[in-house]
Design a protein around this motif. Structure first.
Motif, PDB file in Angstrom:
ATOM      1  N   ILE A  34       0.497  -1.008   0.086  1.00 15.15           N
ATOM      2  CA  ILE A  34       0.363   0.312  -0.294  1.00 15.15           C
ATOM      3  C   ILE A  34       1.350   1.154   0.147  1.00 15.15           C
ATOM      4  CG2 ILE A  34      -1.844   0.936   1.306  1.00 15.15           C
ATOM      5  CD1 ILE A  34      -3.139  -1.435   2.103  1.00 15.15           C
ATOM      6  N   TYR A  35       2.132   1.571   0.445  1.00 13.07           N
ATOM      7  CA  TYR A  35       2.770   2.983   0.563  1.00 13.07           C
ATOM      8  C   TYR A  35       3.426   2.379  -0.412  1.00 13.07           C
ATOM      9  CZ  TYR A  35       6.987   5.307   1.975  1.00 13.07           C
ATOM     10  OH  TYR A  35       7.684   6.153   1.908  1.00 13.07           O
ATOM     11  N   GLU A  36       4.152   1.344  -1.400  1.00 15.53           N
ATOM     12  CA  GLU A  36       4.263   1.678  -2.750  1.00 15.53           C
ATOM     13  C   GLU A  36       3.068   2.046  -3.498  1.00 15.53           C
ATOM     14  OE1 GLU A  36       7.019  -0.706  -6.081  1.00 15.53           O
ATOM     15  OE2 GLU A  36       6.316  -1.436  -4.706  1.00 15.53           O
ATOM     16  N   LEU A  37       1.942   1.609  -3.223  1.00 13.22           N
ATOM     17  CA  LEU A  37       1.079   1.919  -3.954  1.00 13.22           C
ATOM     18  C   LEU A  37       0.513   3.683  -4.043  1.00 13.22           C
ATOM     19  CD1 LEU A  37      -2.228  -0.530  -4.158  1.00 13.22           C
ATOM     20  CD2 LEU A  37      -0.072   0.092  -5.768  1.00 13.22           C
ATOM     21  N   THR A  38       0.717   3.885  -2.727  1.00 11.44           N
ATOM     22  CA  THR A  38       0.130   5.756  -2.523  1.00 11.44           C
ATOM     23  C   THR A  38       1.391   6.760  -2.394  1.00 11.44           C
ATOM     24  OG1 THR A  38       0.462   4.984  -0.216  1.00 11.44           O
ATOM     25  CG2 THR A  38      -1.926   4.642  -0.784  1.00 11.44           C
ATOM     26  N   HIS A  39       2.601   6.172  -2.362  1.00 13.23           N
ATOM     27  CA  HIS A  39       4.062   7.023  -2.421  1.00 13.23           C
ATOM     28  C   HIS A  39       4.430   7.135  -3.612  1.00 13.23           C
ATOM     29  CE1 HIS A  39       2.842   6.387   1.875  1.00 13.23           C
ATOM     30  NE2 HIS A  39       3.361   7.796   2.517  1.00 13.23           N
ATOM     31  N   LYS A  40       5.153   8.273  -3.793  1.00 11.75           N
ATOM     32  CA  LYS A  40       5.817   9.169  -4.778  1.00 11.75           C
ATOM     33  C   LYS A  40       6.971   9.517  -4.326  1.00 11.75           C
ATOM     34  CE  LYS A  40       6.095  10.597  -9.462  1.00 11.75           C
ATOM     35  NZ  LYS A  40       5.047  11.543 -10.488  1.00 11.75           N
TER      36      LYS A  40
ATOM     37  N   THR B 176      -4.485  12.201  -8.780  1.00 12.12           N
ATOM     38  CA  THR B 176      -5.697  11.464  -9.213  1.00 12.12           C
ATOM     39  C   THR B 176      -5.793  10.379  -9.486  1.00 12.12           C
ATOM     40  OG1 THR B 176      -5.606  11.995 -11.833  1.00 12.12           O
ATOM     41  CG2 THR B 176      -6.541  13.729  -9.689  1.00 12.12           C
ATOM     42  N   VAL B 177      -4.946   9.362  -9.852  1.00 12.70           N
ATOM     43  CA  VAL B 177      -4.837   8.244  -9.859  1.00 12.70           C
ATOM     44  C   VAL B 177      -2.868   7.810  -8.981  1.00 12.70           C
ATOM     45  CG1 VAL B 177      -4.428   6.453 -11.635  1.00 12.70           C
ATOM     46  CG2 VAL B 177      -5.302   8.154 -11.605  1.00 12.70           C
ATOM     47  N   ALA B 178      -3.669   6.717  -8.244  1.00 15.62           N
ATOM     48  CA  ALA B 178      -2.030   6.378  -7.630  1.00 15.62           C
ATOM     49  C   ALA B 178      -1.124   6.169  -7.987  1.00 15.62           C
ATOM     50  CB  ALA B 178      -3.004   4.987  -6.644  1.00 15.62           C
ATOM     51  N   PRO B 179       0.211   6.530  -7.468  1.00 11.66           N
ATOM     52  CA  PRO B 179       1.530   5.850  -8.538  1.00 11.66           C
ATOM     53  C   PRO B 179       1.257   4.693  -8.943  1.00 11.66           C
ATOM     54  CG  PRO B 179       2.024   7.925  -6.516  1.00 11.66           C
ATOM     55  CD  PRO B 179       0.119   7.334  -6.290  1.00 11.66           C
ATOM     56  N   GLY B 180       0.948   4.311  -7.832  1.00  7.91           N
ATOM     57  CA  GLY B 180       1.555   3.067  -8.453  1.00  7.91           C
ATOM     58  C   GLY B 180       0.434   1.556  -9.056  1.00  7.91           C
ATOM     59  N   LEU B 181      -0.856   2.796  -9.784  1.00  9.29           N
ATOM     60  CA  LEU B 181      -1.392   2.250 -10.212  1.00  9.29           C
ATOM     61  C   LEU B 181      -1.249   3.145 -12.228  1.00  9.29           C
ATOM     62  CD1 LEU B 181      -4.569   2.122  -8.160  1.00  9.29           C
ATOM     63  CD2 LEU B 181      -3.076   0.196  -9.255  1.00  9.29           C
ATOM     64  N   GLN B 182      -0.370   3.740 -12.072  1.00  9.66           N
ATOM     65  CA  GLN B 182       0.082   4.525 -13.241  1.00  9.66           C
ATOM     66  C   GLN B 182       1.212   3.359 -14.348  1.00  9.66           C
ATOM     67  OE1 GLN B 182       1.784   8.118 -12.156  1.00  9.66           O
ATOM     68  NE2 GLN B 182       0.016   9.175 -11.292  1.00  9.66           N
ATOM     69  N   PRO B 183       1.500   3.476 -14.871  1.00 10.54           N
ATOM     70  CA  PRO B 183       2.264   3.088 -15.540  1.00 10.54           C
ATOM     71  C   PRO B 183       3.721   3.108 -14.888  1.00 10.54           C
ATOM     72  CG  PRO B 183       1.066   4.043 -17.696  1.00 10.54           C
ATOM     73  CD  PRO B 183       0.670   4.895 -15.945  1.00 10.54           C
ATOM     74  N   GLY B 184       3.973   2.217 -15.256  1.00  8.43           N
ATOM     75  CA  GLY B 184       5.878   2.095 -14.658  1.00  8.43           C
ATOM     76  C   GLY B 184       5.514   2.668 -12.519  1.00  8.43           C
TER      77      GLY B 184
END
Length: 229
Positions: free
Chosen positions: A153-159, A168-176
């Protein structure tokens, strides 16, 4: 134990970084039409044999990264391998400790893993590693799952180590977006390509090792593989 697993996941999390942006070129077909041609996506982690890197499965990599997907697909695939390797290294360590007798009944101040389920550390130590994990209560398995889920979850939501609340889109759900790199490096270890490759290679070896150990433990005679000659 759950905290140590979480710490191990975090300390190894800075060893993988996203690859460069994919490039394209143009070419003319037989009819003179201008076509966009994707360039070959390089694969980090090819096995060095005899001084030259050997890329096993190169055809499938090319299809997944150029025909079916993009370079971001390759980043995700490599991150998935990295995470599986880390899990396998943890499994190998736990399996080896159990076999060597370095179990919690010898170091823990508590006698019970679970008082409500009447599970003692000594009881688990007397079993094989495979049988011992089967006797861990559901609550214990849930705690381990929760620790791993927190890392994901940390990787999905943090950049860049910060909560991306303005995305608007979680960083982990973006391409790459999923790379296996949490940006957590408290010892300021210099992450080089050599160290990244070493972690991948150790993870691959661990995946083979834990598979063989579990097979040997559960299916007598399965390892080494019986050969007709």
């Amino acid at each position: 134990m759950k905290l140590s697993i979480l710490a191990t996941l975090l300390t190894s999390a800075a060893a993988f970084a996203p690859s460069k942006v994919a490039q394209t070129s143009t070419a003319l077909n037989a009819e003179g039409e201008l076509l966009e041609v994707k360039e070959k996506v390089p694969c980090f982690g090819a096995t060095p044999l005899g001084g030259e890197p050997v890329f096993i499965g190169e055809n499938y990599w090319d299809k997944l990264t150029t025909e079916y997907g993009s370079e971001a697909t390759g980043t995700f695939l490599r991150a998935a391998e990295l995470k599986h390797g880390r899990s396998a290294m943890l499994a190998v360590t736990g399996f080896a400790f159990h076999k060597l007798g370095l179990t919690l009944n010898n170091i823990s101040p508590h006698e019970y893993l679970s008082i409500t389920n009447n599970v003692k550390f000594a009881d688990l130590a007397a079993m094989s590693p495979v049988e011992a994990i089967k006797h861990v209560p559901a609550e214990g398995m849930a705690q381990m799952f929760a620790a791993i889920a927190l890392v994901e979850i940390y990787e999905l939501t943090h950049k860049d180590g910060k909560l991306a609340y303005d995305e608007t889109v979680a960083p982990g759900l973006q391409p790459g977006g999923l790379t296996g790199d949490l940006g957590w490096n408290p010892l300021n270890v210099k992450v080089t390509d050599r160290r990244r490759l070493s972690e991948l290679q150790n993870g691959r070896a661990a995946m083979f090792a834990i598979s063989a150990w579990v097979a040997a433990e559960t299916i007598p005679g399965s390892v080494p593989i019986p050969l007709p000659w």
